[in-house]
Design a protein around this motif. Structure first.
Motif, short mmCIF file in Angstrom:
data_model
loop_
_atom_site.label_atom_id
_atom_site.label_comp_id
_atom_site.label_asym_id
_atom_site.label_seq_id
_atom_site.Cartn_x
_atom_site.Cartn_y
_atom_site.Cartn_z
N LYS A 1 0.83 -1.21 0.00
CA LYS A 1 0.00 0.00 0.00
C LYS A 1 0.87 1.26 0.00
CE LYS A 1 -2.95 -1.53 3.33
NZ LYS A 1 -4.12 -1.54 4.24
N ALA A 2 1.90 1.25 0.84
CA ALA A 2 2.76 2.43 0.93
C ALA A 2 3.46 2.69 -0.40
CB ALA A 2 3.80 2.22 2.04
N SER A 3 3.95 1.62 -1.03
CA SER A 3 4.68 1.81 -2.29
C SER A 3 3.75 2.33 -3.38
CB SER A 3 5.35 0.52 -2.74
OG SER A 3 4.40 -0.50 -2.92
N TYR A 4 2.46 1.97 -3.26
CA TYR A 4 1.49 2.49 -4.22
C TYR A 4 1.25 3.98 -3.98
CZ TYR A 4 -2.89 3.37 -6.61
OH TYR A 4 -3.86 3.91 -7.40
N TYR A 5 1.00 4.34 -2.73
CA TYR A 5 0.72 5.75 -2.43
C TYR A 5 1.93 6.63 -2.69
CZ TYR A 5 -3.68 4.39 -0.29
OH TYR A 5 -4.94 3.91 -0.08
N MET A 6 3.10 6.07 -2.38
CA MET A 6 4.30 6.89 -2.54
C MET A 6 4.89 6.78 -3.94
SD MET A 6 6.07 6.32 1.18
CE MET A 6 7.37 7.51 0.91
N ASN A 7 4.25 5.97 -4.78
CA ASN A 7 4.68 5.81 -6.18
C ASN A 7 6.14 5.39 -6.28
OD1 ASN A 7 4.80 5.83 -8.96
ND2 ASN A 7 3.75 7.79 -9.17
N ILE A 8 6.41 4.21 -5.70
CA ILE A 8 7.76 3.61 -5.80
C ILE A 8 7.58 2.30 -6.55
CG2 ILE A 8 9.77 2.80 -4.51
CD1 ILE A 8 8.69 4.44 -2.11
N LYS A 9 7.79 2.37 -7.87
CA LYS A 9 7.43 1.23 -8.72
C LYS A 9 8.15 -0.06 -8.33
CE LYS A 9 6.69 -0.18 -13.50
NZ LYS A 9 6.90 -1.57 -13.20
N GLY A 10 9.45 0.05 -8.09
CA GLY A 10 10.23 -1.16 -7.78
C GLY A 10 9.69 -1.90 -6.58
N LEU A 11 9.35 -1.13 -5.53
CA LEU A 11 8.86 -1.75 -4.31
C LEU A 11 7.44 -2.29 -4.51
CD1 LEU A 11 9.30 -2.49 -1.40
CD2 LEU A 11 8.64 -0.18 -0.73
N LEU A 12 6.63 -1.57 -5.30
CA LEU A 12 5.28 -2.05 -5.57
C LEU A 12 5.33 -3.37 -6.34
CD1 LEU A 12 2.19 -1.68 -5.53
CD2 LEU A 12 2.39 -0.30 -7.59
N ASP A 13 6.19 -3.43 -7.35
CA ASP A 13 6.34 -4.66 -8.13
C ASP A 13 6.82 -5.80 -7.24
OD1 ASP A 13 7.58 -3.13 -11.22
OD2 ASP A 13 5.56 -3.35 -10.40
N LEU A 14 7.80 -5.51 -6.40
CA LEU A 14 8.38 -6.54 -5.53
C LEU A 14 7.33 -7.09 -4.57
CD1 LEU A 14 10.91 -8.03 -4.41
CD2 LEU A 14 11.35 -6.03 -2.99
N SER A 15 6.61 -6.19 -3.89
CA SER A 15 5.63 -6.68 -2.92
C SER A 15 4.43 -7.32 -3.61
CB SER A 15 5.19 -5.56 -1.96
OG SER A 15 5.03 -4.34 -2.64
N SER A 16 4.02 -6.79 -4.76
CA SER A 16 2.90 -7.39 -5.49
C SER A 16 3.23 -8.80 -5.93
CB SER A 16 2.55 -6.57 -6.73
OG SER A 16 2.14 -5.28 -6.38
N LYS A 17 4.43 -8.97 -6.47
CA LYS A 17 4.82 -10.30 -6.94
C LYS A 17 4.88 -11.29 -5.78
CE LYS A 17 7.93 -12.80 -9.91
NZ LYS A 17 7.88 -14.03 -9.13
N THR A 18 5.37 -10.82 -4.63
CA THR A 18 5.45 -11.70 -3.47
C THR A 18 4.07 -12.14 -3.02
OG1 THR A 18 7.40 -10.44 -2.80
CG2 THR A 18 6.47 -11.91 -1.15
N ILE A 19 3.12 -11.19 -3.01
CA ILE A 19 1.75 -11.54 -2.64
C ILE A 19 1.16 -12.51 -3.66
CG2 ILE A 19 -0.59 -10.64 -2.28
CD1 ILE A 19 0.70 -8.04 -1.29
N ALA A 20 1.39 -12.23 -4.95
CA ALA A 20 0.86 -13.10 -6.02
C ALA A 20 1.38 -14.53 -5.85
CB ALA A 20 1.24 -12.55 -7.38
N ASP A 21 2.67 -14.66 -5.52
CA ASP A 21 3.25 -15.99 -5.33
C ASP A 21 2.58 -16.72 -4.18
OD1 ASP A 21 6.69 -15.07 -6.20
OD2 ASP A 21 4.98 -15.68 -7.41
#
Lengths: 282, 151
Positions: free
Chosen positions: B93-113
């Motif tokens: 959520k934080a990476s989304y609000y703060m617009n940090i693409k790398g961290l959003l991708d990293l955490s999203s992929k981890t959740i998806a896995d």
């Protein structure tokens, strides 16, 4: 603090205490936009399944950016090649575009079918024998058309016997970038059903063991491939590989020409069913 | 020694963090705030993010800004997301609000896995996700699934 290293200063406020978010509800609390970012990493089937998890997931599962990530880069070119309606893309959401392109769609007067491969997202093209140039096809001494459930096009070309065997074809399509393999789908022998069972008539099968068959392909950007092999496996449909080609620029439709020949006229050959030519991602 | 400009980030619960401007700019949201906020903006509020999460976000940004080509960046990222579900969600959520693409991708992929290979019921149980559909919505969903074109 003047050395250029960043330092973290944590000043705890003495008046407010942070209520800890219950960990149990965290994933369920994810806003739709974040859920969308998660869905991008799942395949289309998984995305559709997870739509029934909760409202945020359901909304996110229809998000444009999620399905755009599943479509090939040149999907707009593919849509205009496949569908006549030029306004198709602007009227329809990306999920719908993906769904429509994932199912086989007829093109070129129904002589070919096109669909997106679900695993790679790249295009598959299947060319019916009715879309191929078969030497002597109009002469019933050589070739006949047979209706069969075993073909996606419901009918295949059956060769009784011929001296000069040649099947040519071509297709022009905006293939997404990648490597593709072209196959001829063939069967030695003529299959049918008797008393509910599949039977194969091999009366006319002859001549294929004498000399090999030559499969060739060439592309509009100069790629070529040639394979020679003997046809085998009586009574079974086989995919005979002609070769590979690579698409590097998905903005330019690739024209692929292909042929299958056995033109040694010292012997006849026959008893062959020609169903289709398949192009699929490697 | 040149002193680099620092920015103070303030979380939702009032915790403040002083970071190098270069590290703070890794967040496109902060970059935008600085660029549009005028020369005096050295304290930036991040009300969508708590102190605990902001601290971790800053740790991520610091590593990626100060050592973007290091060999251990990949293992840093892998270890970074070895956290419990709640922290992972807060990071996403934080990476989304703060617009940090790398961290959003990293955490999203981890959740998806974490979701892969599990049925909807299993996911609901494991991750305690509440079914918030009304009966009418459930019925609509059932109809939608019967039209599912992805065989």
């Amino acid at each position: 603090m003047g050395s250029g290293l960043s330092s973290f200063l944590l000043m705890c406020s003495s008046t407010t205490s942070v209520p800890a978010a219950p960990p149990e509800s965290s994933l369920g609390d994810l806003p739709e936009s974040v859920v969308g970012s998660v869905l991008v990493y799942l395949n289309p089937q998984e995305i559709c399944r997870l739509a029934s998890l909760n409202r945020a997931f359901r909304c996110a599962s229809t998000a444009e950016f999620v399905w755009e990530s599943k479509l090939p880069n040149n999907y707009d070119l593919i849509v205009s090649r496949v569908f006549d309606d030029k306004g198709f893309c602007s009227n329809v959401c990306k999920k719908e575009i993906y769904a429509r392109l994932s199912a086989p769609n007829p093109i070129d007067g129904g002589t070919k079918k096109v669909w997106l491969d679900k695993v790679t997202g790249k295009a598959c093209v299947l060319i019916s024998s009715s879309g191929l140039a078969i030497t002597g096809i109009d002469d019933r001494r050589y070739w006949n058309w047979i209706s069969t459930e075993e073909s996606r096009f419901r009918s295949v070309a059956y060769l009784q016997q011929i001296w000069w065997f040649e099947v040519d074809g071509e297709v022009e399509f905006p293939f997404p970038c990648g490597t593709y393999t072209l196959y001829f789908r063939l069967q030695l022998g003529r299959s049918g059903r008797r008393f509910g069972r599949r039977v194969c008539n091999s009366d006319h099968v002859h001549g294929w063991d004498i000399k090999p068959v030559k499969f060739q392909l060439s592309t509009s950007d100069g790629q070529k491939a040639i394979t020679q092999c003997h046809l085998t496996n009586l009574g079974k449909w086989n995919l005979y590989q002609a070769g590979d080609f690579v698409v590097e620029d998905s903005k330019v439709p690739m024209k692929v020409k292909f042929s299958m020949t056995q033109i040694d006229c010292t012997h006849t050959k026959g008893g062959l069913c020609v169903d289709s030519v398949l192009i699929r991602p490697k | 020694m040149t002193s680099s400009k620092t920015i103070v980030l303030r979380s939702s619960d009032g915790a403040t963090f002083e970071v190098d401007e270069a590290v703070a700019l890794h967040s496109l949201m902060i970059k935008h705030r600085i660029e549009t906020g005028g020369a005096d903006s050295t304290t930036i509020d991040v009300p969508e993010v708590t102190g605990n999460t902001l601290s971790k976000v800053i740790e991520y940004c610091k590593k990626h800004v100060e050592a973007p080509n290091s060999d251990d960046l990949k293992s840093f990222d892998t270890d970074f997301v070895k956290v419990d579900q709640a922290v992972l969600c807060h990071l996403a959520k934080a990476s989304y609000y703060m617009n940090i693409k790398g961290l959003l991708d990293l955490s999203s992929k981890t959740i998806a896995d974490m979701f892969k290979g599990k049925t909807v019921e299993q996911i609901r149980e494991t991750f305690h996700i509440k079914n918030d559909f009304t009966p009418e919505e459930e019925e609509e969903l059932r109809k939608e699934n019967s039209w599912n074109l992805f065989v």
